[in-house]
Design an enzyme around this catalytic site. Structure first.
Site, PDB file in Angstrom:
ATOM      1  N   ASN A 107      40.428  30.676  32.346  1.00  0.00           N
ATOM      2  CA  ASN A 107      39.943  31.827  33.112  1.00  0.00           C
ATOM      3  C   ASN A 107      40.294  31.628  34.578  1.00  0.00           C
ATOM      4  OD1 ASN A 107      38.398  34.243  33.655  1.00  0.00           O
ATOM      5  ND2 ASN A 107      36.755  32.943  34.439  1.00  0.00           N
ATOM      6  N   HIS A 109      38.888  32.696  38.258  1.00  0.00           N
ATOM      7  CA  HIS A 109      37.652  33.191  38.858  1.00  0.00           C
ATOM      8  C   HIS A 109      37.789  33.138  40.377  1.00  0.00           C
ATOM      9  CE1 HIS A 109      33.433  34.115  39.243  1.00  0.00           C
ATOM     10  NE2 HIS A 109      33.307  33.133  40.111  1.00  0.00           N
ATOM     11  N   ASP A 145      31.652  30.930  33.628  1.00  0.00           N
ATOM     12  CA  ASP A 145      32.367  30.324  34.761  1.00  0.00           C
ATOM     13  C   ASP A 145      31.996  28.850  34.978  1.00  0.00           C
ATOM     14  OD1 ASP A 145      33.549  32.825  35.239  1.00  0.00           O
ATOM     15  OD2 ASP A 145      31.916  33.438  36.554  1.00  0.00           O
TER      16      ASP A 145
END
Ligand code: GRF
Length: 198
Positions: A107, A109, A145
């Site tokens: 991911n 972020h 996250d």
């Protein structure tokens, strides 16, 4: 030799997806985007690839969170990805999806994790009086996250920055960060973290 296969999950404009596509087109990234998967059927990200590579499902049309997760898992698995990249995917992934792809699930972020998990990261960095801001690419675990950080990019916060100017200045750095990490990933230079992530 077949190219490493990248599946991209996105919910919005898809500029990070575009950075991946551009890096492939300019031969900076030896890979193929095998599919773009979205929870927002009308989102701009989908239009960045041809129709055959688009998949979208409006979660509101389904009876449960688990049903969406299962459908997404099946659709992504069908493209046999080597890497699954969340690039502006604004839905929390279910545990089943994370378990299925955990060893290849990344991911991006827009914060210097572990600071500012979740939303409104630019505003929160400004409100905190931080002198720098940035973005992180990390392994995905079920907690939002929270997976191990692989790499970060940093920019200074300027005295008259607003959330919008900060976001705009960070975005090209995010794109470069994501491409750099994917270059490492597809060339076998990214080892999954030693500790179990689930
Ligand atoms: C990026 O800032 C990304 O880090 C965050 O959401 C934004 C998505 O932008 N997760 P885009 O859709 O890739 O243009």
């Amino acid at each position: 030799m077949s190219l490493p296969r990248i599946a991209v999950l996105a919910s919005g404009r898809g500029s990070n997806l575009q950075a991946i596509l551009d890096a492939i087109a300019s031969q900076q990234l030896a890979a193929h985007v095998v599919g773009v998967f979205s929870d927002k059927p009308g989102c701009a990200a989908l239009n960045r690839v041809d129709e055959a590579r688009r998949w979208a499902l409006d979660a509101k049309q389904l009876s449960s969170r688990a049903a969406f997760d299962e459908a997404l898992t099946q659709a992504v698995a069908a493209t046999a990805p080597d890497w699954v990249v969340c690039a502006g995917f604004m839905r929390i992934l279910g545990d089943g999806f994370v378990a299925r792809f955990a060893d290849r699930l990344l991911n991006i972020h827009p914060s210097l994790l572990p600071k500012y998990k979740g939303l409104h990261t630019h505003r929160r960095a400004l409100e905190a009086g931080d002198s720098e801001h940035g973005a992180s690419v990390h392994w995905v675990i079920p907690a939002l996250d929270a997976g191990e950080v692989i790499a970060q990019t940093r920019i200074p916060i300027l005295p008259d920055d607003t959330p919008e100017t900060l976001a705009a200045r960070l975005l090209p750095c995010e794109h470069q960060l994501l491409v750099t990490v994917l270059q490492r990933a597809v060339s076998g230079q990214l080892s999954p973290p030693a500790s179990p992530r689930l």
